[in-house]
Design an enzyme around this catalytic site. Structure first.
Site, PDB file in Angstrom:
ATOM      1  CG  ASP A  93     -50.686 -16.591 -14.291  1.00  0.00           C
ATOM      2  OD1 ASP A  93     -51.333 -15.700 -13.658  1.00  0.00           O
ATOM      3  OD2 ASP A  93     -49.550 -16.727 -14.027  1.00  0.00           O
ATOM      4  CB  SER A 136     -47.079 -19.598 -14.719  1.00  0.00           C
ATOM      5  OG  SER A 136     -48.448 -19.208 -14.207  1.00  0.00           O
ATOM      6  CD  GLN A 159     -49.447 -20.398 -11.058  1.00  0.00           C
ATOM      7  OE1 GLN A 159     -48.986 -19.962  -9.882  1.00  0.00           O
ATOM      8  NE2 GLN A 159     -49.007 -21.772 -11.310  1.00  0.00           N
TER       9      GLN A 159
HETATM   10  C1  FRU Z   1     -48.630 -13.942 -13.166  1.00  0.00           C
HETATM   11  C2  FRU Z   1     -47.718 -14.718 -12.184  1.00  0.00           C
HETATM   12  C3  FRU Z   1     -46.625 -15.393 -12.984  1.00  0.00           C
HETATM   13  C4  FRU Z   1     -46.155 -16.170 -11.905  1.00  0.00           C
HETATM   14  C5  FRU Z   1     -47.455 -16.637 -11.265  1.00  0.00           C
HETATM   15  C6  FRU Z   1     -47.623 -17.138  -9.913  1.00  0.00           C
HETATM   16  O1  FRU Z   1     -49.942 -13.776 -12.527  1.00  0.00           O
HETATM   17  O2  FRU Z   1     -46.998 -13.806 -11.396  1.00  0.00           O
HETATM   18  O3  FRU Z   1     -45.554 -14.508 -13.110  1.00  0.00           O
HETATM   19  O4  FRU Z   1     -45.584 -17.369 -12.351  1.00  0.00           O
HETATM   20  O5  FRU Z   1     -48.309 -15.369 -11.544  1.00  0.00           O
HETATM   21  O6  FRU Z   1     -48.917 -17.541  -9.397  1.00  0.00           O
END
Ligand code: FRU
Length: 472
Positions: free
Chosen positions: A43, A103, A59
């Site tokens: 993300d 995220s 991420q």
């Molecule tokens: C979405 C997600 C978010 C989380 C993150 C972890 O792709 O699952 O909800 O915060 O990725 O990497």
């Protein structure tokens, strides 16, 4: 800096050295999209602009190309096209985020960048990790320049969220409106319904629960990465729900990203039927938006999808990196539709142009834009001998179809009903294709893996302006 962070930095520098020495082929690396230097990206996080500089965090799993422990990677740009990697900004180094800096979002204010994220904790033992075994902490980290965040503040823990929720609460998106700060977070209830929680604060540190957004009928079991903003007089909600069954041509991906307009307050019940998918292609998830200093609302999404290992093989894994972002897209509301178009900065990217009409066959650069006017007629276009984009007027469906298995690496076909197709804008960047239909009213996004550095395009029945960028 605590001892764990010092250690992470050392390990990261070591990894950079190792990756630099054993440089694998870079044949699928994009020229103008955000991608990780190595490792895994998902993300977009903390999108903002400060003193003219755009910041994109994301991420990032630097040590695990297939995904794993999450950090925030950081990159900056002056034009949303040339991005410079700035290193890791957020490390999992605290008791409240040691299983992942998940995220979140950012606010650039008063010369500082305030980031809000979910500190993920996975407890050991016998757990289902839905109702027990996971803790989601809301954390604030502040920086002057987006590079060094030397202090983290724990803002909320499980006890601050409503008691009918599972331990899946995450992805705080923060904005300011009429002097108040608001935060929206995605969640899953114990009845397995997706919902979004709204909090308010006067100072960005003390938050009180205001209510939630939910649908009358069930709409997925979990909502990830919610985003709310005002645009062209409408209040827009975007969420990435999980658990929506496929229905005809819609909801064909494992997970979705959808949008709707909120008619009333942004804390309340809405009709689930009013949602529309933000993208009709294969690779689009967890979009996040921000307001640029010139007032534009810009969105970037992950050009990927969670839990698709069974279907797709991203061929860059062999090169030590995986996933990228979409092109930053300017959002507008036209005729009651949320439209997405590449940011205007893209126009200055190209250094060669030609216009062709009728049927043609061309070898093109691996980074190009094709602007097509169909004159309302049917259209067929084949990219790299194996990705067919087509629209037949009698049928009224736009299709994105992989005819070559290795080009799609598991991706097959997606379609969407369109009343008419007047114009297409196709942005190709080495291993990605983004198709903007009818002024961005519909968009199809996908990764693809052509073997050659130039592609062929075959098109019938249109006026096509091709823009290319050749390296100087
Ligand atoms: C979405 C997600 C978010 C989380 C993150 C972890 O792709 O699952 O909800 O915060 O990725 O990497």
């Amino acid at each position: 800096m605590n001892a764990l962070e010092t250690l992470w930095i050392k390990m990261f520098e070591e990894e950079q050295r190792r990756q630099g020495e054993g440089r694998k082929t870079e044949r699928w690396r994009p020229l103008l999209h955000i991608a990780p230097p190595f490792g895994w990206l998902n993300d977009p996080n903390g999108l903002c602009q400060q003193d003219g500089i755009y910041h994109a965090f994301y991420q990032f799993s630097p040590f695990q190309v297939e995904g794993g422990l999450k950090f925030w990677g950081h990159c900056t740009s002056r034009d949303l096209l040339h991005w410079e990697f700035q290193g890791i900004s957020h490390f999992p180094d605290q008791p409240f985020d040691c299983h992942g800096v998940y995220s979140g979002s950012a606010l650039a204010e008063e010369g500082k960048i305030y980031t809000f994220y979910t500190g993920n904790i996975k407890e050991q033992g016998e757990h289902d990790y839905i109702v027990t075994g996971r803790r989601s902490n809301t954390v604030l980290a502040v920086s002057a320049d987006g590079k060094i965040f030397d202090h983290k503040e724990l803002l909320m823990t499980g006890k601050d969220y409503p008691s009918d929720l599972t331990c899946h609460v995450r992805d705080p998106k923060v904005w300011k409106e009429n002097g108040t700060y608001y935060m929206i977070q995605g969640a899953r209830t114990k009845e397995n319904r997706g919902t979004a929680l709204v909090f308010a604060s006067a100072d960005k540190r003390h938050w009180s629960y205001q209510g939630r957004l939910e649908t009358e009928e069930e709409f997925g079991y979990m909502w990830e990465c919610p985003d709310v903003y005002l645009l062209d007089g409408r209040r827009v909600l975007c969420i990435s729900p999980q658990g929506i069954p496929a229905s005809g041509l819609c909801y064909q991906n494992v997970y979705q990203s959808v949008t709707c307009f909120l008619e009333d307050d942004f804390r309340g019940t809405m009709k689930s039927s009013s949602f529309r998918e933000l993208d009709g292609g294969f690779d689009f998830y967890a979009p996040q938006s921000f307001q640029a200093e010139d007032g534009r609302r810009i969105q970037i999404a992950w050009m990927g999808m969670p839990d698709v290992e069974e279907y797709y093989v991203n061929r860059t894994v062999a090169d030590g990196w995986q996933h990228m972002m979409t092109i930053p897209r300017e959002l507008t509301v036209r005729d009651g539709r949320l439209c997405q178009n590449p940011v205007q900065e893209l126009d200055a990217w190209w250094n060669q142009e030609e216009t062709i009409s009728g049927e043609f066959y061309r070898e093109i650069a691996s980074s190009c834009e094709l602007d097509i006017e169909t004159g309302g007629e049917s259209l067929e276009l084949v990219l790299a001998e194996g990705l067919r984009l087509s629209y037949r007027r009698e049928e009224g469906i736009f299709w994105m179809k992989f005819e070559d298995e290795s080009l799609g690496a598991g991706r097959t076909v997606r379609g969407r009903k369109l009343e008419s197709l007047k114009e297409l804008r196709i942005l190709v960047d080495v291993s990605s294709v983004e198709v903007f239909l009818n002024g961005g009213r519909d968009v199809f996004t996908t990764r693809f893996y052509p073997e050659d550095s130039s592609y062929t395009v075959r098109a019938w029945g249109s006026l096509v302006t091709c823009r290319y960028r050749f390296r100087a």
